[in-house]
Design a protein around this motif. Structure first.
Motif, PDB file in Angstrom:
ATOM      1  N   GLY A  78       0.812  -1.199   0.000  1.00 12.69           N
ATOM      2  CA  GLY A  78       0.000   0.000   0.000  1.00 12.69           C
ATOM      3  C   GLY A  78       0.851   1.256   0.000  1.00 12.69           C
ATOM      4  O   GLY A  78       2.067   1.205  -0.249  1.00 12.69           O
ATOM      5  N   THR A  79       0.238   2.381   0.330  1.00 18.85           N
ATOM      6  CA  THR A  79       0.945   3.661   0.244  1.00 18.85           C
ATOM      7  C   THR A  79       2.119   3.741   1.210  1.00 18.85           C
ATOM      8  O   THR A  79       3.232   4.112   0.825  1.00 18.85           O
ATOM      9  N   SER A  80       1.896   3.384   2.471  1.00 22.41           N
ATOM     10  CA  SER A  80       2.967   3.531   3.463  1.00 22.41           C
ATOM     11  C   SER A  80       4.154   2.635   3.150  1.00 22.41           C
ATOM     12  O   SER A  80       5.308   3.087   3.129  1.00 22.41           O
ATOM     13  N   GLU A  81       3.876   1.358   2.893  1.00 19.34           N
ATOM     14  CA  GLU A  81       4.966   0.438   2.591  1.00 19.34           C
ATOM     15  C   GLU A  81       5.591   0.764   1.242  1.00 19.34           C
ATOM     16  O   GLU A  81       6.810   0.638   1.065  1.00 19.34           O
ATOM     17  N   GLY A  91       3.345  11.176   1.442  1.00 17.94           N
ATOM     18  CA  GLY A  91       2.654  12.192   0.658  1.00 17.94           C
ATOM     19  C   GLY A  91       3.195  12.282  -0.759  1.00 17.94           C
ATOM     20  O   GLY A  91       2.437  12.436  -1.718  1.00 17.94           O
ATOM     21  N   ARG A  92       4.512  12.191  -0.894  1.00 17.25           N
ATOM     22  CA  ARG A  92       5.101  12.239  -2.245  1.00 17.25           C
ATOM     23  C   ARG A  92       4.722  10.980  -3.028  1.00 17.25           C
ATOM     24  O   ARG A  92       4.454  11.054  -4.223  1.00 17.25           O
ATOM     25  N   ALA A  97       1.612   8.579  -7.560  1.00 22.59           N
ATOM     26  CA  ALA A  97       0.549   7.679  -8.022  1.00 22.59           C
ATOM     27  C   ALA A  97      -0.564   8.459  -8.710  1.00 22.59           C
ATOM     28  O   ALA A  97      -1.099   8.023  -9.740  1.00 22.59           O
ATOM     29  N   ARG A  98      -0.931   9.609  -8.172  1.00 25.54           N
ATOM     30  CA  ARG A  98      -1.972  10.428  -8.802  1.00 25.54           C
ATOM     31  C   ARG A  98      -1.541  10.884 -10.196  1.00 25.54           C
ATOM     32  O   ARG A  98      -2.377  11.014 -11.100  1.00 25.54           O
ATOM     33  N   ARG A 141      11.053  20.043  -4.293  1.00 23.30           N
ATOM     34  CA  ARG A 141       9.706  20.334  -4.788  1.00 23.30           C
ATOM     35  C   ARG A 141       9.501  19.590  -6.092  1.00 23.30           C
ATOM     36  O   ARG A 141      10.442  19.365  -6.856  1.00 23.30           O
ATOM     37  N   MET A 142       8.256  19.198  -6.332  1.00 20.72           N
ATOM     38  CA  MET A 142       7.924  18.537  -7.593  1.00 20.72           C
ATOM     39  C   MET A 142       8.246  19.466  -8.759  1.00 20.72           C
ATOM     40  O   MET A 142       8.098  20.691  -8.644  1.00 20.72           O
ATOM     41  N   PRO A 143       8.695  18.929  -9.903  1.00 22.19           N
ATOM     42  CA  PRO A 143       8.879  19.773 -11.084  1.00 22.19           C
ATOM     43  C   PRO A 143       7.620  20.570 -11.380  1.00 22.19           C
ATOM     44  O   PRO A 143       6.496  20.108 -11.138  1.00 22.19           O
ATOM     45  N   GLU A 144       7.811  21.769 -11.917  1.00 23.79           N
ATOM     46  CA  GLU A 144       6.695  22.698 -12.076  1.00 23.79           C
ATOM     47  C   GLU A 144       5.549  22.105 -12.892  1.00 23.79           C
ATOM     48  O   GLU A 144       4.373  22.267 -12.548  1.00 23.79           O
TER      49      GLU A 144
END
Length: 303
Positions: A78-81, A91-92, A97-98, A141-144
């Motif tokens: 899942g997300t945490s693992e 969060g990243r 995934a989104r 930070r994520m790329p723009e």
């Protein structure tokens, strides 16, 4: 012979439950291995679903590192693992995934009716090891460009899962009707009615239309959520599905038209007391009577 094992034309085959036990897998892990093409199945000639050939069990169990290597190939997180596997904050990982950079392989609904996406651990390791993926993984930070897509509310997890699951279902399909059913599984009933106006053909198509891969009573909140995830909602995705289904249906119609009810001849009424030679004969039906009986049922035409 045990009821779990059947004799087919060419080989022995056993039920998925027995195959899972012999390979040291949980039933869900075996299903995933089949979907991924790791384990091959064959149709049950008796119509009882799919079976795993004995030769396939022997092939898989003789592989290097079995059974640990097999379990590693079907391990889901899942997300945490998953965040731990990729060494990024949770969060990243969710943002990746989104954006569709990592693709879920399955999902389930927890007791709070929240969708829990699961990912193949092996795929996450490969993604993290690829140096081309360093910016979205390691930059502060994520790329723009990616940030802009997230700001619009983009979430490609459902669509990417549907694309992956569609590939799974098509891989298991043995003929054009099963292919058509696999494609129809991702369209809502209104879309299917537009593409398949003939009720007999639509009924036949629905026989091959699998439901979401989750349990839940029909109409329950769990079933409704799973159905919503299963149904395409992006215009481009819907357009591609409609085009593919139209093409596959043309092949299915040519190979084996959908069955239709046949009109039965009504026997002549009995006339007690009259010799057979004096009983009135049944009047000859006019030409085209079958056509009139079926009036109102549209003929199957390619959309």
């Amino acid at each position: 012979m045990s009821g779990d094992i059947i004799t087919t034309t060419h080989h022995l085959a056993c039920t998925p439950s027995r195959a899972a036990r012999e390979l040291g897998l949980k039933r869900g892990e075996l299903d995933l291995a089949v979907h991924l093409g790791i384990i091959r199945t064959v149709p049950d000639e008796g119509g009882g679903g799919r079976r795993v050939p004995r030769s396939e069990i022997e092939r898989v169990s003789s592989g290097d590192g079995f059974p640990e290597s097999l379990r590693d190939r079907v391990k889901v997180v899942g997300t945490s693992e998953g965040a731990d596997v990729m060494d990024v904050p949770a969060g990243r990982f969710t943002r990746l995934a989104r954006l569709g950079l990592v693709v879920p392989v399955t999902f389930y609904l927890n007791r709070y009716r929240a969708v829990v996406w699961l990912y193949l651990a092996e795929e996450l390791k490969r993604f993290a090891a690829d140096e081309h993926n360093a910016p979205p993984l390691n930059d502060r930070r994520m790329p723009e460009g990616l940030r802009g897509m997230l700001d619009t509310g983009m979430d490609l997890r459902p669509r990417n899962w549907r694309g992956r699951h569609r590939g799974f279902l098509l891989r298991l399909a043995d003929d054009p009707w099963e292919c058509a059913g696999a494609l129809a599984a991702f369209l809502d009933p209104v879309q299917i009615a537009e593409l398949v106006p003939d009720p007999y053909e639509r009924s036949h198509l629905n026989r091959f239309r699998p439901g979401p891969p989750t349990s839940g009573a029909p109409g329950s909140p769990f079933a409704l959520i799973a159905e919503r995830i299963m149904t395409a909602d992006d215009p481009d995705e819907i357009s591609l599905l409609r085009a593919d289904l139209t093409a596959v249906l043309q092949d299915a119609r040519r190979m084996r038209p959908a069955p239709r009810p046949t009109a039965q001849r009504v026997p002549a009424p009995e006339h007690p007391g009259l010799p057979g030679s004096l009983r009135p004969e049944e009047p000859e039906r006019p030409r085209g009577w079958l056509r009139r009986l079926r009036r109102g049922t549209p003929r199957a035409t390619a959309p």
